[in-house]
Design a protein around this motif. Structure first.
Motif, PDB file in Angstrom:
ATOM      1  N   LEU A 163       0.995  -1.293   0.087  1.00 53.83           N
ATOM      2  CA  LEU A 163      -0.051  -0.032   0.052  1.00 53.83           C
ATOM      3  C   LEU A 163       0.834   1.272  -0.034  1.00 53.83           C
ATOM      4  O   LEU A 163       1.817   1.219   0.671  1.00 53.83           O
ATOM      5  CB  LEU A 163      -0.790   0.131   1.230  1.00 53.83           C
ATOM      6  N   LEU A 225      11.758   0.575  -6.604  1.00 50.49           N
ATOM      7  CA  LEU A 225      11.145   1.808  -6.695  1.00 50.49           C
ATOM      8  C   LEU A 225      11.928   2.735  -6.021  1.00 50.49           C
ATOM      9  O   LEU A 225      12.022   4.014  -6.702  1.00 50.49           O
ATOM     10  CB  LEU A 225       9.741   1.896  -5.950  1.00 50.49           C
ATOM     11  N   GLY A 272      10.823  10.287   0.572  1.00 54.05           N
ATOM     12  CA  GLY A 272      10.501  10.216   2.242  1.00 54.05           C
ATOM     13  C   GLY A 272       9.454   9.101   2.409  1.00 54.05           C
ATOM     14  O   GLY A 272       9.348   8.210   1.638  1.00 54.05           O
ATOM     15  N   GLY A 273       8.807   9.387   3.430  1.00 57.20           N
ATOM     16  CA  GLY A 273       7.498   8.225   3.757  1.00 57.20           C
ATOM     17  C   GLY A 273       8.350   7.424   4.910  1.00 57.20           C
ATOM     18  O   GLY A 273       9.583   7.032   5.030  1.00 57.20           O
ATOM     19  N   LYS A 335       4.722  13.686   0.924  1.00 55.90           N
ATOM     20  CA  LYS A 335       4.162  13.917  -0.587  1.00 55.90           C
ATOM     21  C   LYS A 335       2.634  14.355  -0.227  1.00 55.90           C
ATOM     22  O   LYS A 335       2.434  14.519   0.743  1.00 55.90           O
ATOM     23  CB  LYS A 335       3.921  12.241  -1.197  1.00 55.90           C
ATOM     24  N   ARG A 425       9.310  20.200  -7.271  1.00 60.86           N
ATOM     25  CA  ARG A 425       8.402  19.082  -7.993  1.00 60.86           C
ATOM     26  C   ARG A 425       8.114  19.644  -9.157  1.00 60.86           C
ATOM     27  O   ARG A 425       7.200  18.895 -10.161  1.00 60.86           O
ATOM     28  CB  ARG A 425       7.265  18.951  -7.063  1.00 60.86           C
TER      29      ARG A 425
HETATM   30  C1  UDX Z   1       5.621   3.277  -0.689  1.00 55.87           C
HETATM   31  C2  UDX Z   1       5.588   2.080  -1.607  1.00 55.87           C
HETATM   32  O1  UDX Z   1       5.275   2.664  -2.741  1.00 55.87           O
HETATM   33  C3  UDX Z   1       4.606   1.169  -1.162  1.00 55.87           C
HETATM   34  O2  UDX Z   1       4.478  -0.035  -1.887  1.00 55.87           O
HETATM   35  C4  UDX Z   1       5.082   0.368   0.295  1.00 55.87           C
HETATM   36  O3  UDX Z   1       4.257  -0.463   0.877  1.00 55.87           O
HETATM   37  C5  UDX Z   1       5.259   1.656   1.126  1.00 55.87           C
HETATM   38  O4  UDX Z   1       6.360   2.554   0.628  1.00 55.87           O
HETATM   39  P1  UDX Z   1       4.772   5.474   0.237  1.00 55.87           P
HETATM   40  O5  UDX Z   1       5.779   5.627   1.070  1.00 55.87           O
HETATM   41  O6  UDX Z   1       3.268   5.467   0.780  1.00 55.87           O
HETATM   42  O7  UDX Z   1       4.699   3.917  -0.337  1.00 55.87           O
HETATM   43  O8  UDX Z   1       4.741   6.423  -0.938  1.00 55.87           O
HETATM   44  P2  UDX Z   1       5.151   6.570  -2.306  1.00 55.87           P
HETATM   45  O9  UDX Z   1       4.192   6.967  -3.333  1.00 55.87           O
HETATM   46  O10 UDX Z   1       5.456   5.255  -2.893  1.00 55.87           O
HETATM   47  O11 UDX Z   1       6.371   7.589  -2.488  1.00 55.87           O
HETATM   48  C6  UDX Z   1       7.588   7.488  -1.546  1.00 55.87           C
HETATM   49  C7  UDX Z   1       8.207   8.651  -1.732  1.00 55.87           C
HETATM   50  O12 UDX Z   1       8.707   8.862  -2.975  1.00 55.87           O
HETATM   51  C8  UDX Z   1       7.640  10.038  -1.714  1.00 55.87           C
HETATM   52  O13 UDX Z   1       8.334  11.066  -1.229  1.00 55.87           O
HETATM   53  C9  UDX Z   1       7.316  10.584  -3.002  1.00 55.87           C
HETATM   54  O14 UDX Z   1       7.387  11.820  -3.058  1.00 55.87           O
HETATM   55  C10 UDX Z   1       8.727   9.913  -3.938  1.00 55.87           C
HETATM   56  N1  UDX Z   1       8.742   9.725  -5.257  1.00 55.87           N
HETATM   57  C11 UDX Z   1       7.805   8.761  -5.623  1.00 55.87           C
HETATM   58  C12 UDX Z   1       9.221  10.489  -5.818  1.00 55.87           C
HETATM   59  O15 UDX Z   1      10.175  11.469  -5.773  1.00 55.87           O
HETATM   60  N2  UDX Z   1       9.203  10.352  -7.457  1.00 55.87           N
HETATM   61  C13 UDX Z   1       8.362   9.218  -7.906  1.00 55.87           C
HETATM   62  O16 UDX Z   1       8.205   9.107  -9.143  1.00 55.87           O
HETATM   63  C14 UDX Z   1       7.737   8.786  -7.026  1.00 55.87           C
END
Ligand code: UDX
Ligand code: UDX
Length: 447
Positions: A163, A225, A272-273, A335, A425
């Motif tokens: 997720l 990712l 981040g996250g 995000k 961004r």
């Molecule tokens: C992520 C994974 O997507 C998910 O499958 C896993 O279970 C938990 O970690 P999440 O942390 O909620 O989910 O957010 P995500 O949308 O994947 O973004 C993660 C970070 O990467 C954010 O800071 C976002 O801004 C950054 N990001 C994402 C980018 O900088 N560029 C992109 O193209 C995609």
């Protein structure tokens, strides 16, 4: 009174536990939600989620009202359930390795709860855990505390989730896959049947494998990712140094190649996250414990850490020294669409701005309260974008909120001291911003 229908329990009601439990309840499954946090349980009983997640609140309210979900701090209640999901957090230790304290404690509680129960129970590890944990750590704790042996009486599986915050409910309703890492055939059948009840209408691709491979799939997914994000950020940093180069067009073009695909190619201030950093660190540490140094992952993390300096350097390009300059930071959440500040790039950028002697004002549509806990009084947290821009020498757009896309040039002109914008961004329509000094991540200056 008739017997209550069979229930499914969740131990740990964070993002993953609560969102998954709520969706299952909405599909008619009776749910018992357990968490050690009494205040959280009290609020959940009233239908109040502890964090912002689109679609969660109305769905939770409905299932609470219909009594399809019960909340408790008493883990012994899981003895009523045929399937028990472990969804407690798996934080990092100081050295980056995974901290399994909560997983072990939750396993122990579940084992004690089902000890003596004649029914079949299936324990499912949904928390992200390093390869081998379900078999080597969870299994012995579960068997000892339940006084049962995994097999016909006691099922055990790993079932990672994928997720993303901001789309957790939608992601649970429409997963791209289900991964079942079962320790035996009965566990696999039990979990497959449960998911069939939830996704009866759609055919969700299901990978059935062993627990260790399932655990590895989750780390591989996040490693991949995060690698894409650091790769495109590397390309962006190169573009930035070349007149006219535009990372946005580069990403669009390479994304058309089916071998690459278009997603996770948005250059920005670094990821981040709660997961990418934590899981990469855990995987690096796990690799090293197995006498393998996963160099690629170390580089992915380092590129990500350094990306904050790239953003700050753009503001230095516009202002020279940052000493005593006022910088307005628009966006703090890691995000858009969330109030989550965990590992947010904004914190790394703000720390560096402060180190350079800048004064920082900041605003976020949702994350101000969570940001206050991390940033304290080191920055001035504002209640709206316009007050944040007041008197600023430079504005840094950190998070891609739609609210910031809608700001007009006049909003900046009538409030900022000097018209300098750093767009981390690339959400600002540059053509509308004549007369501004503008630098976007991954955009080379026009020659
Ligand atoms: C992520 C994974 O997507 C998910 O499958 C896993 O279970 C938990 O970690 P999440 O942390 O909620 O989910 O957010 P995500 O949308 O994947 O973004 C993660 C970070 O990467 C954010 O800071 C976002 O801004 C950054 N990001 C994402 C980018 O900088 N560029 C992109 O193209 C995609
Ligand atoms: C989830 C996964 O479980 C984690 O392994 C994965 O890497 C990311 O997604 P998340 O849902 O974000 O974690 O966890 P968090 O928001 O930290 O919530 C965990 C919950 O478990 C909290 O509500 C906490 O109170 C509860 N908890 C923790 C227990 O009920 N028992 C414990 O022993 C420890």
């Amino acid at each position: 009174m008739g017997r209550q229908p069979e229930s499914v329990s969740f131990v740990g009601l964070g993002y993953v536990g609560l969102c998954t439990a709520t969706v299952m309840a909405s599909r008619g499954i009776r749910i018992i939600g357990v968490d050690v946090d009494e205040k959280r349980i009290e609020e959940l009983r009233k239908g109040h989620p502890p964090f912002h997640e689109p679609q969660l609140q109305p769905m939770l309210k409905t299932v609470v009202r219909k009594r399809r979900i019960e909340f408790t701090t008493d883990a012994s209640q899981v003895s009523d359930s045929s399937t028990v999901f472990l969804t407690v957090g798996t934080p990092s230790r100081e050295d980056g390795s995974i901290d399994l304290t909560y997983v072990k404690k939750a396993t122990q509680d579940v084992g004690s709860a089902i000890a003596g129960s004649p029914a079949y129970h299936h324990v499912v590890v949904k928390s992200t855990v390093t390869p081998g944990t379900t078999t080597d750590v969870v299994r012995p704790v579960l068997e000892a505390s339940s006084e049962k042996v995994c097999g016909p009486e006691l099922g055990l599986s790993s079932n990672p989730e994928f997720l993303a915050e901001g789309s957790a409910i939608n992601g649970t309703l429409h997963p791209d896959k289900i991964v079942i890492g079962a320790s035996d055939a009965k566990s696999s059948t039990t979990l497959t049947k449960l998911y069939r009840r939830i996704y009866s209408k759609s055919k969700v691709p299901t990978i059935v494998t062993d627990p260790t491979t399932a655990e590895t799939i989750k780390y591989a997914s996040n490693a991949f990712l995060a690698t894409r994000v650091s790769t495109i950020n590397t390309i962006a940093n190169i573009c930035q140094r070349v007149p006219n180069a535009d990372v946005e067009t580069v990403a669009k073009a390479i994304g058309l190649d089916p071998r690459i695909g278009p997603l996770y190619l948005k250059a920005g201030p670094g990821y981040g996250g709660s997961c990418f950093h934590k899981d990469l660190q855990a995987l690096i540490s796990f690799g090293r414990s197995k006498d393998y140094d996963p160099l690629l992952l170390t580089a992915v993390e380092e590129v990500n850490q350094r990306q904050a300096s790239e953003i700050v350097n753009l503001s230095k390009k516009l202002l020279g020294s940052l000493d005593n300059c006022r910088i307005a930071v628009l966006g703090l959440a890691f995000k858009k669409g969330t109030d989550d500040m965990r590992e947010a790039a904004s914190v790394r950028v703000i720390d560096e701005l402060l180190k350079n002697g800048a004064k920082v004002s900041a605003y976020d549509p949702m994350a101000v309260e969570n940001a206050r806990r991390i940033l304290g009084d080191r920055v001035e947290l504002m209640q709206d974008a316009i007050s944040c821009l007041k008197g600023a020498d430079c504005c840094i757009v950190m998070t891609e909120w739609d609210e910031f896309r809608k700001l007009k040039p006049s909003d900046y002109k009538s409030n900022m001291k000097t018209l300098n914008i750093v767009d981390a961004r690339r959400i600002i329509k540059r053509d509308d911003f004549d007369g501004f000094n503008y630098l976007g991540v991954g955009l080379g200056l026009s020659s």
